[in-house]
Design an enzyme around this catalytic site. Structure first.
Site, PDB file in Angstrom:
ATOM      1  N   HIS A 124       0.837  -1.207   0.000  1.00 14.38           N
ATOM      2  CA  HIS A 124       0.000   0.000   0.000  1.00 14.38           C
ATOM      3  C   HIS A 124       0.869   1.253   0.000  1.00 14.38           C
ATOM      4  O   HIS A 124       1.753   1.404   0.829  1.00 14.38           O
ATOM      5  CB  HIS A 124      -0.906   0.011   1.235  1.00 14.38           C
ATOM      6  N   TYR A 168      -9.449   5.042   7.500  1.00 14.72           N
ATOM      7  CA  TYR A 168      -9.663   5.355   8.917  1.00 14.72           C
ATOM      8  C   TYR A 168     -10.747   6.432   8.962  1.00 14.72           C
ATOM      9  O   TYR A 168     -10.528   7.537   8.451  1.00 14.72           O
ATOM     10  CB  TYR A 168      -8.386   5.904   9.553  1.00 14.72           C
ATOM     11  N   PRO A 220      -4.601  -0.484  18.800  1.00 13.05           N
ATOM     12  CA  PRO A 220      -4.317  -0.898  17.417  1.00 13.05           C
ATOM     13  C   PRO A 220      -4.448   0.198  16.359  1.00 13.05           C
ATOM     14  O   PRO A 220      -4.124  -0.034  15.197  1.00 13.05           O
ATOM     15  CB  PRO A 220      -5.342  -2.015  17.161  1.00 13.05           C
ATOM     16  N   LYS A 238       0.724  -0.798  15.209  1.00 11.37           N
ATOM     17  CA  LYS A 238       2.141  -0.851  15.581  1.00 11.37           C
ATOM     18  C   LYS A 238       2.578  -2.053  16.415  1.00 11.37           C
ATOM     19  O   LYS A 238       3.782  -2.314  16.538  1.00 11.37           O
ATOM     20  CB  LYS A 238       2.506   0.420  16.374  1.00 11.37           C
ATOM     21  N   TYR A 241       3.738   6.275  10.384  1.00  6.85           N
ATOM     22  CA  TYR A 241       2.903   5.148   9.951  1.00  6.85           C
ATOM     23  C   TYR A 241       3.723   4.084   9.217  1.00  6.85           C
ATOM     24  O   TYR A 241       3.547   2.887   9.450  1.00  6.85           O
ATOM     25  CB  TYR A 241       1.773   5.672   9.054  1.00  6.85           C
TER      26      TYR A 241
HETATM   27  P1  RFL Z   1       1.885 -12.466  21.158  1.00  8.98           P
HETATM   28  O1  RFL Z   1       1.546 -12.483  19.734  1.00  8.98           O
HETATM   29  O2  RFL Z   1       0.786 -12.252  22.143  1.00  8.98           O
HETATM   30  O3  RFL Z   1       2.614 -13.843  21.463  1.00  8.98           O
HETATM   31  C1  RFL Z   1       2.844 -14.307  22.771  1.00  8.98           C
HETATM   32  C2  RFL Z   1       2.890 -15.814  22.726  1.00  8.98           C
HETATM   33  O4  RFL Z   1       3.174 -16.306  24.038  1.00  8.98           O
HETATM   34  C3  RFL Z   1       2.288 -17.367  24.325  1.00  8.98           C
HETATM   35  N1  RFL Z   1       2.170 -17.451  25.784  1.00  8.98           N
HETATM   36  C4  RFL Z   1       2.857 -18.335  26.525  1.00  8.98           C
HETATM   37  N2  RFL Z   1       3.740 -19.286  26.190  1.00  8.98           N
HETATM   38  C5  RFL Z   1       4.267 -20.039  27.190  1.00  8.98           C
HETATM   39  N3  RFL Z   1       3.928 -19.862  28.496  1.00  8.98           N
HETATM   40  C6  RFL Z   1       3.057 -18.921  28.878  1.00  8.98           C
HETATM   41  N4  RFL Z   1       2.743 -18.763  30.157  1.00  8.98           N
HETATM   42  C7  RFL Z   1       2.479 -18.098  27.870  1.00  8.98           C
HETATM   43  N5  RFL Z   1       1.585 -17.071  27.886  1.00  8.98           N
HETATM   44  C8  RFL Z   1       1.419 -16.692  26.622  1.00  8.98           C
HETATM   45  C9  RFL Z   1       1.011 -17.013  23.611  1.00  8.98           C
HETATM   46  O5  RFL Z   1       0.208 -18.169  23.376  1.00  8.98           O
HETATM   47  C10 RFL Z   1       1.562 -16.420  22.323  1.00  8.98           C
HETATM   48  O6  RFL Z   1       1.760 -17.392  21.329  1.00  8.98           O
HETATM   49  O7  RFL Z   1       2.999 -11.383  21.508  1.00  8.98           O
HETATM   50  P2  RFL Z   1       4.213 -10.780  20.604  1.00  8.98           P
HETATM   51  O8  RFL Z   1       5.028 -11.874  19.998  1.00  8.98           O
HETATM   52  O9  RFL Z   1       4.850  -9.785  21.478  1.00  8.98           O
HETATM   53  O10 RFL Z   1       3.489 -10.051  19.399  1.00  8.98           O
HETATM   54  C11 RFL Z   1       2.690  -8.926  19.592  1.00  8.98           C
HETATM   55  C12 RFL Z   1       1.561  -8.882  18.565  1.00  8.98           C
HETATM   56  O11 RFL Z   1       0.879 -10.111  18.567  1.00  8.98           O
HETATM   57  C13 RFL Z   1       0.582  -7.740  18.829  1.00  8.98           C
HETATM   58  O12 RFL Z   1       1.256  -6.582  19.249  1.00  8.98           O
HETATM   59  C14 RFL Z   1      -0.246  -7.385  17.576  1.00  8.98           C
HETATM   60  O13 RFL Z   1      -1.110  -8.419  17.221  1.00  8.98           O
HETATM   61  C15 RFL Z   1      -1.043  -6.101  17.796  1.00  8.98           C
HETATM   62  N6  RFL Z   1      -1.899  -5.737  16.658  1.00  8.98           N
HETATM   63  C16 RFL Z   1      -1.369  -5.137  15.535  1.00  8.98           C
HETATM   64  N7  RFL Z   1      -0.052  -4.928  15.415  1.00  8.98           N
HETATM   65  C17 RFL Z   1       0.488  -4.432  14.261  1.00  8.98           C
HETATM   66  O14 RFL Z   1       1.695  -4.236  14.187  1.00  8.98           O
HETATM   67  N8  RFL Z   1      -0.295  -4.116  13.163  1.00  8.98           N
HETATM   68  C18 RFL Z   1      -1.640  -4.290  13.203  1.00  8.98           C
HETATM   69  O15 RFL Z   1      -2.309  -4.061  12.170  1.00  8.98           O
HETATM   70  C19 RFL Z   1      -2.230  -4.770  14.418  1.00  8.98           C
HETATM   71  N9  RFL Z   1      -3.557  -4.961  14.499  1.00  8.98           N
HETATM   72  C20 RFL Z   1      -3.262  -6.024  16.686  1.00  8.98           C
HETATM   73  C21 RFL Z   1      -4.083  -5.597  15.577  1.00  8.98           C
HETATM   74  C22 RFL Z   1      -3.836  -6.738  17.726  1.00  8.98           C
HETATM   75  C23 RFL Z   1      -5.180  -7.013  17.710  1.00  8.98           C
HETATM   76  N10 RFL Z   1      -5.676  -7.783  18.781  1.00  8.98           N
HETATM   77  C24 RFL Z   1      -6.548  -8.862  18.628  1.00  8.98           C
HETATM   78  C25 RFL Z   1      -5.039  -7.674  20.088  1.00  8.98           C
HETATM   79  C26 RFL Z   1      -5.428  -5.850  15.571  1.00  8.98           C
HETATM   80  C27 RFL Z   1      -5.994  -6.535  16.635  1.00  8.98           C
HETATM   81  C28 RFL Z   1      -7.468  -6.759  16.564  1.00  8.98           C
HETATM   82  C1  PHB Z   2      -5.812  -4.797  10.325  1.00  8.59           C
HETATM   83  O1  PHB Z   2      -5.819  -4.960   9.092  1.00  8.59           O
HETATM   84  O2  PHB Z   2      -6.134  -5.699  11.123  1.00  8.59           O
HETATM   85  C2  PHB Z   2      -5.461  -3.459  10.880  1.00  8.59           C
HETATM   86  C3  PHB Z   2      -4.983  -2.492  10.029  1.00  8.59           C
HETATM   87  C4  PHB Z   2      -4.665  -1.243  10.541  1.00  8.59           C
HETATM   88  C5  PHB Z   2      -4.820  -0.991  11.888  1.00  8.59           C
HETATM   89  C6  PHB Z   2      -5.256  -1.990  12.749  1.00  8.59           C
HETATM   90  C7  PHB Z   2      -5.593  -3.238  12.237  1.00  8.59           C
HETATM   91  O3  PHB Z   2      -4.523   0.230  12.373  1.00  8.59           O
END
Ligand code: RFL
Ligand code: PHB
Length: 393
Positions: free
Chosen positions: A74, A203, A295, A299, A387
């Site tokens: 994008h 957005y 979110p 980031k 961004y």
């Molecule tokens: P994770 O992905 O939570 O992974 C942690 C892992 O540890 C495991 N775990 C354990 N393992 C052993 N023993 C235990 N006691 C444990 N407790 C937990 C878990 O099962 C898991 O596998 O952390 P990590 O690696 O730091 O990664 C972070 C990201 O996952 C998170 O920041 C992002 O998903 C946030 N996020 C977004 N980030 C972006 O950069 N771009 C995005 O577009 C974006 N959109 C989002 C998001 C997060 C969302 N949700 C659902 C929180 C959109 C959403 C909706």
């Molecule tokens: C996504 O595609 O899940 C998404 C994209 C941008 C955001 C958050 C989530 O700021």
């Protein structure tokens, strides 16, 4: 059973798996201990937007083949308010940088495939995971597999176990300071079998609340709605979600929201959180274990990758040269980026959401900010450079 490795990693999310991969490329051995199954972590629907630096790193380190083939590049995003769209030309404002849509669980699958192909050990479905003795040179990770206790001795532990993990709470009281902000709203997110209604992310600021149009592929749309923090999904049949999205994303006659079957639905809480320092003795925290961003700036995953890049470099310098300086400075180096990303994510969130305690003045101020942002090159450039991702230190 007693095992031994150089770096014991708790958690097979983006942080833990990428760290294991980077350490392998530097000739350092690691074992990843994960509470969930391989299938669960490879299907968990989460983030979707990768910064330029994250994409470059995945490609440079040999795990970008599917990303190159399936990722959607994008060059801009749209901010929509007052019923009109305003494009932010990300590439034009940043000297050519882009962002890429590629689901987080696909990154996870790619990293797991690469790690296992290289002979790595990833322990899935580990119960009762705990970390010990990280005030000294031989920390240990204990866990049970089918009831049997295992102990993994290592030189360092990387706590990559997310916000609800066990590593951060294991640090003795008084060592860590927490900085926290919980927002009075959440996001209701859906994944739908619908062709994206726009080529770029939208957005939207609307009187009824924020909405985001994103995507996962040319046939799958990802959409979010600002909702109450304790929103009951039972009150949101699919038709009601589509109607609400249509209202908030409306932009005159030329634009239509494509509908389709809803294949996943969830509510995500919104929080800003940082722990300082991100290390204690031979335990290092990375990713969501150390910080959470709302979110809105997309980031979280990118910041997790930035942390482990710093940690991998520090560990490489230690193993190659016996130099502990970068390890000592791990928190300091990471936190400079973390706080800038916190500021950006908070700012995007504050600008685009409706707050229950706001008044008419606040609303006018938000609209003025959006107007300024989309009409001033300097302001647009500030948004764009954050961004697409700030440069790595
Ligand atoms: P994770 O992905 O939570 O992974 C942690 C892992 O540890 C495991 N775990 C354990 N393992 C052993 N023993 C235990 N006691 C444990 N407790 C937990 C878990 O099962 C898991 O596998 O952390 P990590 O690696 O730091 O990664 C972070 C990201 O996952 C998170 O920041 C992002 O998903 C946030 N996020 C977004 N980030 C972006 O950069 N771009 C995005 O577009 C974006 N959109 C989002 C998001 C997060 C969302 N949700 C659902 C929180 C959109 C959403 C909706
Ligand atoms: C996504 O595609 O899940 C998404 C994209 C941008 C955001 C958050 C989530 O700021």
């Amino acid at each position: 059973m007693n095992l031994r490795t150089q770096v014991g990693i708790v958690g097979a999310g983006p942080a833990g798996l990428m760290l294991s991969h980077l350490l392998h490329l530097a000739g350092i051995e690691s074992v990843v201990v994960e509470a969930r199954s391989r299938r669960y972590v490879g299907e968990r629907v989460r983030a979707g937007l990768l910064e330029q630096g994250t994409v470059d790193l995945l490609k440079e380190t040999g795990v970008g083949e599917r990303l190159t083939r399936l990722g959607l590049t994008h060059h801009g995003i749209e901010l929509r308010f007052g019923g009109h769209g305003h494009r932010i030309d990300l590439s034009g404002l940043t000297g050519g940088s882009t962002v890429t849509i590629y689901a987080q669980h696909e990154v996870i699958k790619d990293l797991i495939t690469a790690r296992l192909a290289a002979g790595a050990q990833i322990v899935f479905e580990a119960d009762d995971v705990s970390v010990h003795d990280f005030d000294g040179p031989t920390p240990k990770i204990r866990y049970r597999i089918e009831g049997n206790l295992n102990e993994l001795s290592c030189d360092f532990i990387a706590g990559c176990d997310g916000f609800h993990g066990v590593c951060r709470p294991a640090v003795p009281a008084g060592v860590l300071t927490m900085y926290d902000r919980v927002y009075p709203f959440a996001w209701l997110g859906i994944l739908a079998e619908a062709r994206p209604s726009s080529d770029e992310l939208i957005y939207a600021y609307h009187e009824r609340g924020f909405a985001l149009h994103s995507m996962r592929s040319p046939t799958i749309t990802r959409l979010y709605l600002q909702c109450a923090p304790d929103e009951d999904l039972g009150n949101w049949p699919d038709e009601k979600i589509w109607d609400e999205l249509e209202r908030r994303l409306a932009a005159g006659k030329g634009w239509k929201l494509n509908r389709g079957a809803v294949i996943q639905k969830g509510v995500t809480e919104m929080r800003s959180f940082v722990v300082e320092p991100m290390q204690s003795g031979t335990l290092f925290l990375a990713g969501d274990a150390a910080h959470i961003v709302p979110p809105t700036g997309a980031k979280g995953l990118n910041l997790a990758i930035a942390d482990v890049r710093v940690l991998a470099r520090a560990l490489s310098d230690y193993y190659a040269n016996g130099n502990r300086e970068l390890l000592t400075k791990y928190s300091e180096i990471c936190l400079r980026r973390v706080w800038k990303v916190q500021r950006f994510s908070w700012w995007m969130t504050s600008m685009l959401h409706r707050f229950a305690d706001e008044n008419a003045f606040d609303q006018r101020r938000q609209l003025a900010e959006l107007d300024y942002l989309t009409s001033s090159r300097a302001a647009s450039q500030t948004l764009a450079e954050n961004y697409v991702g700030l440069p790595m230190e």
